[in-house]
Write an enzyme that holds these catalytic residues in place. Structure first.
Site, PDB file in Angstrom:
ATOM      1  N   ASN A 171     -10.205  -0.190   0.828  1.00 47.27           N
ATOM      2  CA  ASN A 171      -8.743  -0.167   0.716  1.00 47.27           C
ATOM      3  C   ASN A 171      -8.347  -0.774  -0.634  1.00 47.27           C
ATOM      4  O   ASN A 171      -8.574  -1.960  -0.869  1.00 47.27           O
ATOM      5  CB  ASN A 171      -8.163  -0.983   1.879  1.00 47.27           C
ATOM      6  CG  ASN A 171      -6.644  -1.018   1.880  1.00 47.27           C
ATOM      7  OD1 ASN A 171      -6.000  -0.693   0.886  1.00 47.27           O
ATOM      8  ND2 ASN A 171      -6.073  -1.426   2.996  1.00 47.27           N
ATOM      9  N   HIS A 228      -3.271   6.955   2.825  1.00 45.47           N
ATOM     10  CA  HIS A 228      -3.720   5.626   2.393  1.00 45.47           C
ATOM     11  C   HIS A 228      -5.084   5.361   3.034  1.00 45.47           C
ATOM     12  O   HIS A 228      -5.267   5.553   4.233  1.00 45.47           O
ATOM     13  CB  HIS A 228      -2.694   4.584   2.815  1.00 45.47           C
ATOM     14  CG  HIS A 228      -3.152   3.189   2.551  1.00 45.47           C
ATOM     15  ND1 HIS A 228      -3.793   2.816   1.388  1.00 45.47           N
ATOM     16  CD2 HIS A 228      -3.080   2.059   3.314  1.00 45.47           C
ATOM     17  CE1 HIS A 228      -4.090   1.541   1.451  1.00 45.47           C
ATOM     18  NE2 HIS A 228      -3.674   1.055   2.591  1.00 45.47           N
ATOM     19  N   CYS A 269       0.815  -1.234   0.000  1.00 46.79           N
ATOM     20  CA  CYS A 269       0.000   0.000   0.000  1.00 46.79           C
ATOM     21  C   CYS A 269       0.838   1.270   0.000  1.00 46.79           C
ATOM     22  O   CYS A 269       0.304   2.356  -0.239  1.00 46.79           O
ATOM     23  CB  CYS A 269      -0.958  -0.009   1.185  1.00 46.79           C
ATOM     24  SG  CYS A 269      -1.914  -1.528   1.257  1.00 46.79           S
TER      25      CYS A 269
HETATM   26  N1  COA Z   1     -18.295  -7.968  10.950  1.00 43.66           N
HETATM   27  C1  COA Z   1     -18.686  -8.166  12.199  1.00 43.66           C
HETATM   28  N2  COA Z   1     -17.845  -8.496  13.188  1.00 43.66           N
HETATM   29  C2  COA Z   1     -16.532  -8.618  12.865  1.00 43.66           C
HETATM   30  C3  COA Z   1     -16.051  -8.421  11.564  1.00 43.66           C
HETATM   31  C4  COA Z   1     -16.999  -8.082  10.577  1.00 43.66           C
HETATM   32  N3  COA Z   1     -16.646  -7.876   9.295  1.00 43.66           N
HETATM   33  N4  COA Z   1     -14.716  -8.613  11.559  1.00 43.66           N
HETATM   34  C5  COA Z   1     -14.362  -8.923  12.820  1.00 43.66           C
HETATM   35  N5  COA Z   1     -15.457  -8.924  13.602  1.00 43.66           N
HETATM   36  C6  COA Z   1     -15.558  -9.224  15.025  1.00 43.66           C
HETATM   37  C7  COA Z   1     -14.384 -10.018  15.564  1.00 43.66           C
HETATM   38  O1  COA Z   1     -14.551 -11.394  15.318  1.00 43.66           O
HETATM   39  C8  COA Z   1     -14.448  -9.676  17.038  1.00 43.66           C
HETATM   40  O2  COA Z   1     -15.433 -10.465  17.634  1.00 43.66           O
HETATM   41  P1  COA Z   1     -15.225 -11.054  19.118  1.00 43.66           P
HETATM   42  O3  COA Z   1     -15.074  -9.859  20.005  1.00 43.66           O
HETATM   43  O4  COA Z   1     -16.465 -11.825  19.344  1.00 43.66           O
HETATM   44  O5  COA Z   1     -13.998 -11.887  19.034  1.00 43.66           O
HETATM   45  C9  COA Z   1     -14.937  -8.224  17.042  1.00 43.66           C
HETATM   46  O6  COA Z   1     -15.529  -8.000  15.749  1.00 43.66           O
HETATM   47  C10 COA Z   1     -13.850  -7.211  17.269  1.00 43.66           C
HETATM   48  O7  COA Z   1     -12.774  -7.558  16.439  1.00 43.66           O
HETATM   49  P2  COA Z   1     -11.482  -6.691  16.394  1.00 43.66           P
HETATM   50  O8  COA Z   1     -10.451  -7.370  15.539  1.00 43.66           O
HETATM   51  O9  COA Z   1     -11.098  -6.273  17.795  1.00 43.66           O
HETATM   52  O10 COA Z   1     -12.052  -5.392  15.641  1.00 43.66           O
HETATM   53  P3  COA Z   1     -11.293  -4.075  15.346  1.00 43.66           P
HETATM   54  O11 COA Z   1     -12.040  -2.948  15.926  1.00 43.66           O
HETATM   55  O12 COA Z   1      -9.814  -4.182  15.653  1.00 43.66           O
HETATM   56  O13 COA Z   1     -11.424  -3.964  13.770  1.00 43.66           O
HETATM   57  C11 COA Z   1     -10.157  -4.265  11.755  1.00 43.66           C
HETATM   58  C12 COA Z   1     -10.857  -4.952  12.927  1.00 43.66           C
HETATM   59  C13 COA Z   1      -9.572  -5.342  10.833  1.00 43.66           C
HETATM   60  C14 COA Z   1     -11.187  -3.444  11.016  1.00 43.66           C
HETATM   61  C15 COA Z   1      -9.038  -3.368  12.338  1.00 43.66           C
HETATM   62  O14 COA Z   1      -8.213  -4.096  13.204  1.00 43.66           O
HETATM   63  C16 COA Z   1      -8.181  -2.761  11.277  1.00 43.66           C
HETATM   64  O15 COA Z   1      -8.624  -1.945  10.487  1.00 43.66           O
HETATM   65  N6  COA Z   1      -6.873  -3.103  11.256  1.00 43.66           N
HETATM   66  C17 COA Z   1      -5.970  -2.589  10.241  1.00 43.66           C
HETATM   67  C18 COA Z   1      -6.185  -3.348   8.964  1.00 43.66           C
HETATM   68  C19 COA Z   1      -5.571  -2.656   7.777  1.00 43.66           C
HETATM   69  O16 COA Z   1      -5.579  -1.467   7.699  1.00 43.66           O
HETATM   70  N7  COA Z   1      -5.060  -3.463   6.855  1.00 43.66           N
HETATM   71  C20 COA Z   1      -4.506  -3.006   5.642  1.00 43.66           C
HETATM   72  C21 COA Z   1      -3.257  -2.283   5.873  1.00 43.66           C
HETATM   73  S1  COA Z   1      -2.597  -1.675   4.404  1.00 43.66           S
END
Ligand code: COA
Length: 333
Positions: A290, A260, A115
């Protein structure tokens, strides 16, 4: 403010597939819903390839940028294509784009910095433009994350979309330009998509390296969302600050920051760390999700076309991604 030999953005272009997937569409294939996705990421829709290859999106964005620059494709002296989702290991995406442009001879190079690819490419383009034999560099960022996403993994599949965007850059004296690019390979496994295993008839043993990265023979994009989130919220402000230091300005002197587009919460945290209002951030994440290296030039494209970014504005591009890589560059549009 440091004036130096920098780059002029002569033209910009974009191409995205027509097919659109909404949050409700994802709710039909995985256990998710519009409210969760909107609140946690800021994403509403993404454009998804309906079979068009990565190079094809890139070629159409490139043609758009060349037309906008008012030059002919023959005047392009170098093609830099950024992608981490190519159609082939070889030929390169840059060569395939050159074929579509029907101009032959100029060097064509792929850059895979995930990215951060667009920021790295602008930095590289400027270095090439310092040499007199290169007058116009075409930077094309083209990505199809839909090829690598596991549509059974709700924590990744909802994040990504497909897009291409391009710029034509030339040299400009006595202007604002600075860049800061960096990498931290210790975080390589936080965001990874596996290529092929070494399989040949002479191998005698299973190798310890076979399991070094995500599951062998699966190319799905795997990520440690929390680790990437932590990295991104540090790397983005750091890169902007470093590029600002080099340009002898502060983040508040910038007219626009084009980040980004990975997660709107990451961008909000970066704005807080930089002590700049969210209005400085140019966003289109809700419409595209993204799109890896295409996300910055795609948001830049919308910023310019909507009049949000004007000629003479001090603009900062900032990215982070797999590698882990990160970086920022600042230029006068
Ligand atoms: N819909 C509903 N629930 C979801 C879900 C979805 N699409 N994806 C994950 N969950 C759930 C998880 O299973 C978890 O459930 P649990 O508490 O029962 O275990 C809960 O939501 C919280 O998950 P968590 O991983 O703590 O959520 P988060 O707030 O950290 O958000 C991301 C997850 C992936 C959106 C976040 O971590 C993120 O954006 N990370 C960076 C990713 C990124 O930018 N990648 C590309 C980089 S170039």
């Amino acid at each position: 403010m440091l004036k130096t030999t920098g780059v002029k953005v002569k033209g910009i272009g974009r191409y995205v597939p027509d097919l659109i997937a909404t949050n409700d569409d994802y709710a039909r294939i995985v256990d998710t819903n519009d409210e969760w996705i909107t609140q946690r990421t800021g994403i509403k829709t993404r454009h998804i390839s309906n079979g068009e290859p990565t190079y094809y999106l890139g070629a159409l964005a490139a043609k758009d940028a060349i037309a906008d620059a008012g030059i002919s494709a023959k005047e392009v002296d170098l093609i830099l294509a950024t992608t981490c989702t190519p159609d082939y290991f070889t030929p390169s995406t840059a060569c395939l784009i050159q074929r579509e442009l029907d101009v032959f001879g100029c060097p064509a190079i792929d850059i895979n910095c995930a990215c951060s690819g667009f920021v790295y490419a602008v930095d590289m383009a400027r270095r090439y433009l310092m040499c007199d034999d290169i007058k116009n560099v075409l930077v094309v960022a083209t990505e199809e994350l839909s090829k690598f996403v596991d549509y059974e993994d709700r924590s990744t599949c909802i994040l990504f979309g497909d897009a291409a965007a391009a710029v034509v850059l030339s040299k400009e004296d006595d202007t604002l330009f600075s860049s800061f690019i960096a990498a931290d390979g210790s975080g390589a496994s936080c965001l990874a998509s596996r290529a092929l295993l070494t399989i040949n008839p002479f191998r005698q043993n299973e190798s310890e390296f076979d399991m070094d990265m995500p599951e062998p023979n699966k190319h799905y994009l795997l990520q440690d969302g929390k680790e990437v989130y932590k990295f991104a919220t540090k790397a983005m402000p750091l890169a902007v600050e470093k590029a600002c230091e080099r340009a002898e300005i502060t983040p508040s002197d910038l007219d626009a920051i084009v980040p980004h587009q990975a997660n709107v919460r990451i961008i909000e945290t970066a704005a807080k760390h930089l002590h700049v209002p969210m209005e400085k951030m140019v966003l289109n994440i809700s419409d595209y999700g993204n799109t890896s290296s295409a996300s910055i030039p795609n948001a830049f494209y919308d910023g310019v076309k909507s009049g949000r970014i004007k000629r003479g504005d001090k603009v900062c591009f900032v990215g982070f991604g797999g590698g882990l890589t990160y970086g920022a560059c600042i230029l006068e549009y």
